[in-house]
Design a protein around this motif. Structure first.
Motif, PDB file in Angstrom:
ATOM      1  N   GLU A  38      -1.098  13.704  -5.666  1.00 31.49           N
ATOM      2  CA  GLU A  38       0.281  13.373  -6.037  1.00 31.49           C
ATOM      3  C   GLU A  38       1.152  13.201  -4.798  1.00 31.49           C
ATOM      4  O   GLU A  38       1.992  12.296  -4.742  1.00 31.49           O
ATOM      5  CB  GLU A  38       0.860  14.456  -6.949  1.00 31.49           C
ATOM      6  CG  GLU A  38       0.277  14.437  -8.341  1.00 31.49           C
ATOM      7  CD  GLU A  38       0.726  15.618  -9.191  1.00 31.49           C
ATOM      8  OE1 GLU A  38       1.486  16.486  -8.695  1.00 31.49           O
ATOM      9  OE2 GLU A  38       0.304  15.676 -10.360  1.00 31.49           O
ATOM     10  N   ASP A  39       0.966  14.075  -3.810  1.00 33.49           N
ATOM     11  CA  ASP A  39       1.718  13.954  -2.561  1.00 33.49           C
ATOM     12  C   ASP A  39       1.380  12.641  -1.851  1.00 33.49           C
ATOM     13  O   ASP A  39       2.259  11.982  -1.299  1.00 33.49           O
ATOM     14  CB  ASP A  39       1.432  15.135  -1.630  1.00 33.49           C
ATOM     15  CG  ASP A  39       1.993  16.454  -2.163  1.00 33.49           C
ATOM     16  OD1 ASP A  39       2.841  16.440  -3.089  1.00 33.49           O
ATOM     17  OD2 ASP A  39       1.566  17.510  -1.654  1.00 33.49           O
ATOM     18  N   ARG A  42       3.006   9.656  -3.681  1.00 37.77           N
ATOM     19  CA  ARG A  42       4.442   9.607  -3.396  1.00 37.77           C
ATOM     20  C   ARG A  42       4.681   9.059  -1.985  1.00 37.77           C
ATOM     21  O   ARG A  42       5.516   8.171  -1.796  1.00 37.77           O
ATOM     22  CB  ARG A  42       5.053  11.002  -3.551  1.00 37.77           C
ATOM     23  CG  ARG A  42       6.562  11.030  -3.409  1.00 37.77           C
ATOM     24  CD  ARG A  42       7.135  12.426  -3.662  1.00 37.77           C
ATOM     25  NE  ARG A  42       6.869  12.843  -5.032  1.00 37.77           N
ATOM     26  CZ  ARG A  42       6.182  13.939  -5.363  1.00 37.77           C
ATOM     27  NH1 ARG A  42       5.707  14.745  -4.452  1.00 37.77           N
ATOM     28  NH2 ARG A  42       5.995  14.251  -6.626  1.00 37.77           N
ATOM     29  N   LEU A  43       3.964   9.587  -0.996  1.00 31.32           N
ATOM     30  CA  LEU A  43       4.167   9.148   0.382  1.00 31.32           C
ATOM     31  C   LEU A  43       3.790   7.681   0.561  1.00 31.32           C
ATOM     32  O   LEU A  43       4.534   6.917   1.191  1.00 31.32           O
ATOM     33  CB  LEU A  43       3.367  10.035   1.349  1.00 31.32           C
ATOM     34  CG  LEU A  43       3.454   9.678   2.834  1.00 31.32           C
ATOM     35  CD1 LEU A  43       4.901   9.653   3.329  1.00 31.32           C
ATOM     36  CD2 LEU A  43       2.628  10.670   3.651  1.00 31.32           C
ATOM     37  N   VAL A  46       6.565   5.291  -1.116  1.00 29.62           N
ATOM     38  CA  VAL A  46       7.829   5.131  -0.389  1.00 29.62           C
ATOM     39  C   VAL A  46       7.598   4.485   0.979  1.00 29.62           C
ATOM     40  O   VAL A  46       8.400   3.662   1.426  1.00 29.62           O
ATOM     41  CB  VAL A  46       8.624   6.453  -0.266  1.00 29.62           C
ATOM     42  CG1 VAL A  46       8.995   6.990  -1.641  1.00 29.62           C
ATOM     43  CG2 VAL A  46       7.905   7.498   0.539  1.00 29.62           C
ATOM     44  N   GLU A 142      13.410   4.351   2.102  1.00 30.04           N
ATOM     45  CA  GLU A 142      12.542   5.363   1.496  1.00 30.04           C
ATOM     46  C   GLU A 142      13.300   6.229   0.496  1.00 30.04           C
ATOM     47  O   GLU A 142      12.732   6.654  -0.511  1.00 30.04           O
ATOM     48  CB  GLU A 142      11.914   6.243   2.579  1.00 30.04           C
ATOM     49  CG  GLU A 142      10.868   5.531   3.384  1.00 30.04           C
ATOM     50  CD  GLU A 142      10.298   6.349   4.521  1.00 30.04           C
ATOM     51  OE1 GLU A 142       9.214   5.991   4.993  1.00 30.04           O
ATOM     52  OE2 GLU A 142      10.932   7.346   4.944  1.00 30.04           O
ATOM     53  N   THR A 147       8.430   6.253  -6.299  1.00 27.61           N
ATOM     54  CA  THR A 147       7.492   7.268  -5.818  1.00 27.61           C
ATOM     55  C   THR A 147       6.086   7.073  -6.385  1.00 27.61           C
ATOM     56  O   THR A 147       5.230   7.940  -6.233  1.00 27.61           O
ATOM     57  CB  THR A 147       7.990   8.692  -6.156  1.00 27.61           C
ATOM     58  OG1 THR A 147       8.094   8.818  -7.572  1.00 27.61           O
ATOM     59  CG2 THR A 147       9.317   8.972  -5.485  1.00 27.61           C
ATOM     60  N   ARG A 148       5.874   5.943  -7.034  1.00 28.54           N
ATOM     61  CA  ARG A 148       4.564   5.575  -7.561  1.00 28.54           C
ATOM     62  C   ARG A 148       4.347   4.096  -7.291  1.00 28.54           C
ATOM     63  O   ARG A 148       5.306   3.341  -7.181  1.00 28.54           O
ATOM     64  CB  ARG A 148       4.507   5.799  -9.072  1.00 28.54           C
ATOM     65  CG  ARG A 148       4.437   7.262  -9.428  1.00 28.54           C
ATOM     66  CD  ARG A 148       4.119   7.430 -10.899  1.00 28.54           C
ATOM     67  NE  ARG A 148       3.974   8.810 -11.252  1.00 28.54           N
ATOM     68  CZ  ARG A 148       4.883   9.756 -11.096  1.00 28.54           C
ATOM     69  NH1 ARG A 148       6.025   9.484 -10.544  1.00 28.54           N
ATOM     70  NH2 ARG A 148       4.657  10.999 -11.478  1.00 28.54           N
ATOM     71  N   ALA A 168      12.560   3.571  -8.878  1.00 27.24           N
ATOM     72  CA  ALA A 168      12.660   4.837  -8.145  1.00 27.24           C
ATOM     73  C   ALA A 168      13.346   5.891  -9.001  1.00 27.24           C
ATOM     74  O   ALA A 168      12.903   7.051  -9.049  1.00 27.24           O
ATOM     75  CB  ALA A 168      13.428   4.631  -6.844  1.00 27.24           C
ATOM     76  N   ASP A 171      10.876   6.987 -11.605  1.00 27.65           N
ATOM     77  CA  ASP A 171       9.822   7.796 -10.983  1.00 27.65           C
ATOM     78  C   ASP A 171      10.322   9.182 -10.617  1.00 27.65           C
ATOM     79  O   ASP A 171       9.640  10.183 -10.828  1.00 27.65           O
ATOM     80  CB  ASP A 171       9.295   7.121  -9.714  1.00 27.65           C
ATOM     81  CG  ASP A 171       8.440   5.904  -9.980  1.00 27.65           C
ATOM     82  OD1 ASP A 171       8.079   5.661 -11.150  1.00 27.65           O
ATOM     83  OD2 ASP A 171       8.137   5.194  -9.001  1.00 27.65           O
ATOM     84  N   ARG A 172      11.505   9.261 -10.061  1.00 30.78           N
ATOM     85  CA  ARG A 172      12.033  10.552  -9.602  1.00 30.78           C
ATOM     86  C   ARG A 172      12.360  11.469 -10.785  1.00 30.78           C
ATOM     87  O   ARG A 172      12.177  12.681 -10.698  1.00 30.78           O
ATOM     88  CB  ARG A 172      13.213  10.339  -8.664  1.00 30.78           C
ATOM     89  CG  ARG A 172      12.738   9.765  -7.336  1.00 30.78           C
ATOM     90  CD  ARG A 172      13.853   9.249  -6.450  1.00 30.78           C
ATOM     91  NE  ARG A 172      13.339   8.360  -5.435  1.00 30.78           N
ATOM     92  CZ  ARG A 172      12.895   8.727  -4.242  1.00 30.78           C
ATOM     93  NH1 ARG A 172      12.923   9.988  -3.904  1.00 30.78           N
ATOM     94  NH2 ARG A 172      12.442   7.836  -3.389  1.00 30.78           N
ATOM     95  N   ASP A 175       8.975  12.681 -11.836  1.00 21.83           N
ATOM     96  CA  ASP A 175       8.513  13.691 -10.880  1.00 21.83           C
ATOM     97  C   ASP A 175       9.198  15.034 -11.132  1.00 21.83           C
ATOM     98  O   ASP A 175       8.560  16.088 -11.089  1.00 21.83           O
ATOM     99  CB  ASP A 175       8.809  13.264  -9.442  1.00 21.83           C
ATOM    100  CG  ASP A 175       7.981  12.076  -8.985  1.00 21.83           C
ATOM    101  OD1 ASP A 175       6.976  11.747  -9.655  1.00 21.83           O
ATOM    102  OD2 ASP A 175       8.350  11.490  -7.948  1.00 21.83           O
TER     103      ASP A 175
END
Length: 186
Positions: A38-39, A42-43, A46, A142, A147-148, A168, A171-172, A175
């Motif tokens: 998941e991290d 997300r990274l 963005v 960013e 985030t996906r 975004a 997604d947020r 999340d």
């Protein structure tokens, strides 16, 4: 001396984080893959969105060869599709490990090509002040990036500007709900 205020250092630092998360997912077993995956998702989402909105256009402006940028955009688009497939499969699916292994290798190759063919010429063509300004622009992009991966939204700067903020936000929110559930269930 490059710092996190330098766009190239910022992006190369993110590449290091991405490679670390790729390794964490590779070595984790079963459900333990979930959090680093998941991290990573997300990274990557963005990071790639900001590159598409800010870095690639700046590279074109700095006369980095168009075919180099086009190749990186094509790789990023392919990666979005594979990442979306991996996300849908889930980390415990039997097909996840082999598909992820191939994905990991392609992401590492992509990052290395970016650093060599795009970042280095960009570093040489921009002043330290311009690299600092570009780092600020990347951070802003960013902050409002999805985030996906959303492979059907497109990989152009225009597509990211148009579709990025609503995606975004969605997604947020998703999340935040997932994180709340994890905290309350755990």
């Amino acid at each position: 001396m490059p710092t996190e205020d330098d766009v190239i250092s910022l992006l190369e630092g993110q590449h290091t984080q991405i490679k670390d998360l790729l390794r964490q997912v590779e070595v984790a077993v079963g459900e333990a893959k979930q959090r680093p995956f998941e991290d990573l998702v997300r990274l990557l989402a963005v990071h790639e969105s900001a590159e598409e909105q800010v870095v690639h256009p700046a590279s074109r402006h700095a006369d980095v060869a168009g075919e180099i940028i086009d190749d990186r955009l094509h790789e990023e688009d392919e990666a979005k599709h594979v990442l979306a497939e991996l996300y849908e499969l889930g980390v415990t699916d039997d097909r996840f490990a082999s598909k992820f292994h191939a994905f990991s290798a392609s992401v590492i190759e992509h990052a290395e090509m970016e650093e060599k063919e795009e970042f280095e010429p960009l570093r040489q063509s921009l002043s330290p002040r311009d690299r600092t300004r570009l780092a600020t622009a990347v951070r802003v992009a960013e902050a409002v990036a999805p985030t996906r991966p959303h492979p059907h939204a497109g990989e152009s700067a225009t597509a990211n500007f148009v579709f990025g903020p609503p995606l975004a936000l969605f997604d947020r929110i998703r999340d935040a709900v997932r994180d709340w559930r994890t905290e309350t269930d755990g």
